[in-house]
Scaffold this motif. Structure first.
Motif, mmCIF file in Angstrom:
data_model
loop_
_atom_site.group_PDB
_atom_site.id
_atom_site.type_symbol
_atom_site.label_atom_id
_atom_site.label_comp_id
_atom_site.label_asym_id
_atom_site.label_seq_id
_atom_site.Cartn_x
_atom_site.Cartn_y
_atom_site.Cartn_z
ATOM 1 N N ALA A 104 24.848 16.402 41.371
ATOM 2 C CA ALA A 104 24.801 16.259 39.914
ATOM 3 C C ALA A 104 24.402 17.579 39.250
ATOM 4 C CB ALA A 104 23.828 15.156 39.535
ATOM 5 N N TYR A 105 24.961 17.814 38.073
ATOM 6 C CA TYR A 105 24.627 19.027 37.312
ATOM 7 C C TYR A 105 25.024 18.813 35.850
ATOM 8 C CZ TYR A 105 29.649 20.015 37.614
ATOM 9 O OH TYR A 105 31.011 19.918 37.514
ATOM 10 N N PHE A 106 24.555 19.686 34.968
ATOM 11 C CA PHE A 106 24.911 19.610 33.559
ATOM 12 C C PHE A 106 26.331 20.148 33.341
ATOM 13 C CE2 PHE A 106 20.191 19.940 32.775
ATOM 14 C CZ PHE A 106 20.066 18.686 32.196
ATOM 15 N N TYR A 107 27.144 19.366 32.643
ATOM 16 C CA TYR A 107 28.458 19.859 32.242
ATOM 17 C C TYR A 107 28.304 21.087 31.342
ATOM 18 C CZ TYR A 107 31.191 15.630 33.528
ATOM 19 O OH TYR A 107 31.824 14.608 34.190
ATOM 20 N N SER A 108 29.166 22.062 31.519
ATOM 21 C CA SER A 108 29.294 23.133 30.536
ATOM 22 C C SER A 108 30.371 22.719 29.531
ATOM 23 C CB SER A 108 29.670 24.456 31.209
ATOM 24 O OG SER A 108 30.869 24.325 31.950
#
Length: 519
Positions: free
Chosen positions: A338-342
């Motif tokens: 999981a990660y933050f969308y750019s």
């Protein structure tokens, strides 16, 4: 020698005569047609607020989030914050940024106190902003220049470092004065105020809510505990005398206008962070897996999705909201999921854009209503105020979710909230010990403080909650850093007072506790 001296005197006399005869022409030629030489309070407020939030958001992302296990960088390099290891130069940015803006807030107060531009509301707002920024400074570094700060134009280039205890006492005076000044409700220019659009009553509510935050922070210190608790009770029970933030619409936030060129208040992440850097850290296991296991609406696609992107703009990755363990050892290669969308990424062939936190309108948070509810929950648990700790706790959860997911009810008694807390197994436990109740409150407060400058870090240092897992790769003996170093240049620019503050507070190291952390 005498002849040369006479020549110099004669030349100076000629120059003086020349300047006096053409001073008007000289002044006209040297007047800057672009930069403003004279200003008013309404011209300074918005730029100062935007710049302060810009700094706060920058270090929230790169420092607070890494310390507090919201995100984890995939790196074996030196200076990895998530391992409690960072260079001394990390200290410079916030110190410089905050002190610059304090000049602007003080100028607002000075201008608003002059007869030709007298305005008690701008005076009160400037005092609140000063208290806010000085609290950030002292909570980050400990003892700092305060009474003699920003006096360089008066020739004071080596300011003394005031003790944190004395700083806090004066911050309380500022907030008291602000509450009084704002009582009159003198109007201000709406366009000068990107936070409350000229609503002075809401500024007053924010000032008093900030007052509770700061009183709670020092409430554990024996020498000020009784007075702090008494003041908390007075404010909470003071009614109209000390109005407080009463819903999410009154939260102190600056609503950004999205992408570059879309308006005057562009999210600082748009131009300040490259898209590849914005999406590079993995989500920390502690942060994302709690939300996953709770089936939290903030990351829910099915019911609360935003066009295929959840409210926090988090990509679940290939392993369905799995996170990276914080503090992992050097040499270990964690799997990022999981990660933050750019903002440039595509979902269903459509750019994420404003659905990413990189362009979100909601990230400019100074203080939100949910935080206030958790402050009140703690005060109720400790017997400082009346009211139900459970009700405050539930209201905090509901409004922390509602801020990001407006379709989720803000009502603490709604069926949606009851279903959520039961399913997540986070119902209030009235039989728990004080520490057990503090863990419940501060675990939820941790999520309410998401993106709020460094408040997660400050509150963890104050309470030890929520309990964070300890990775094997942590430095600093595995102990959460207690402060930032003083900027390196302070040692050479202000050596006498630097030596005095180190002798008084303790070594200029990240392991030295600030006053309110010490027993």
């Amino acid at each position: 020698m005498k002849s040369t001296k006479h020549k110099i005197i004669g030349l100076l006399a000629v120059l003086a005569l020349s300047f006096s005869s053409c001073d008007k022409d000289f002044e006209a030629i040297n007047t800057d047609p672009i930069n403003i030489l004279n200003t008013t309070p309404d011209k300074l407020l918005a730029p100062a607020l935007v710049s302060t939030l810009n700094s706060n958001m920058s270090r929230n992302r790169s420092f607070n989030n890494e310390l507090m296990q919201v995100t984890v960088n995939i790196s074996d390099g030196d200076g990895t914050v998530f391992r409690y290891d960072f260079r001394r130069t990390w200290a410079d940015y916030l110190w410089n940024s905050w002190y610059v803006q304090l000049n602007n807030y003080r100028d607002i107060r000075t201008l608003a106190s002059r007869p030709e531009s007298l305005n008690t509301s701008y005076q009160g707002i400037s005092l609140i902003c000063e208290a806010w920024v000085f609290s950030l400074l002292t909570d980050t570094y400990g003892d700092i220049p305060y009474t003699q700060a920003n006096a360089g134009k008066d020739g004071l280039l080596e300011p003394v470092f005031d003790k944190q205890k004395d700083i806090y006492k004066d911050l309380f005076k500022k907030l008291e004065e602000a509450n009084t000044l704002l009582t009159a409700g003198t109007s201000i220019v709406p366009s000068s105020d990107p936070v409350y659009k000229g609503n002075v009553a809401k500024w007053r509510k924010f000032g008093n809510s900030l007052y509770l935050r700061l009183l709670t922070r020092v409430s554990g210190k024996v020498e000020v505990s009784a007075s702090s608790i008494a003041k908390i009770r007075e404010i909470v029970e003071g009614g109209a005398k000390y109005p407080l933030i009463s819903n999410n619409n009154e939260s102190a936030t600056l609503e950004w206008t999205g992408e570059a060129g879309s308006g005057p208040y562009v999210n600082p992440y748009v131009n300040g962070v490259r898209v590849q850097d914005f999406r590079s850290p993995g989500m920390g296991s502690f942060f994302i897996e709690h939300l996953r296991d709770w089936s939290d609406p903030r990351i829910d696609f099915s019911r609360y999705g935003n066009g295929g992107v959840n409210a926090l703009g988090i990509n679940p990755g290939s392993n369905s909201f799995a996170g990276v363990p914080s503090g992992y050892e050097i040499g270990v290669t964690p799997v990022k999921s999981a990660y933050f969308y750019s903002s440039d990424q595509l979902v269903s062939n459509k750019a994420v854009a404003e659905r990413s936190l990189q362009q979100s309108t909601k990230t400019g948070i100074i203080m939100n209503y949910a935080e206030l509810q958790f402050i009140l929950a703690e005060a109720a648990v400790k017997g400082w105020i009346g009211g139900s700790a459970e009700n405050y706790y539930n209201a905090g959860i509901a409004n922390a979710i509602n801020y990001w997911v407006p379709s989720f009810p803000a009502d603490a008694n709604s069926d949606d909230l009851k279903k959520y807390v039961a399913g997540a197994d986070i119902n209030w436990n009235p039989t728990a010990s004080l520490e057990g109740k503090m863990e419940q409150i501060h675990l939820q407060k941790y999520f309410a403080l998401f993106l709020v400058d460094m408040q997660q870090w400050f509150e963890y240092r104050r309470t030890g909650h929520p309990i964070l897992p300890k990775g094997k790769g942590l430095r600093n003996n595995g102990v959460m850093p207690a402060r930032l170093y003083y900027p390196v240049y302070v040692q050479s620019a202000n050596p006498t007072n630097y030596k005095l503050v180190v002798a008084s507070q303790g070594p200029d190291e990240i392991s030295t506790n600030v006053w309110w952390q010490k027993p």
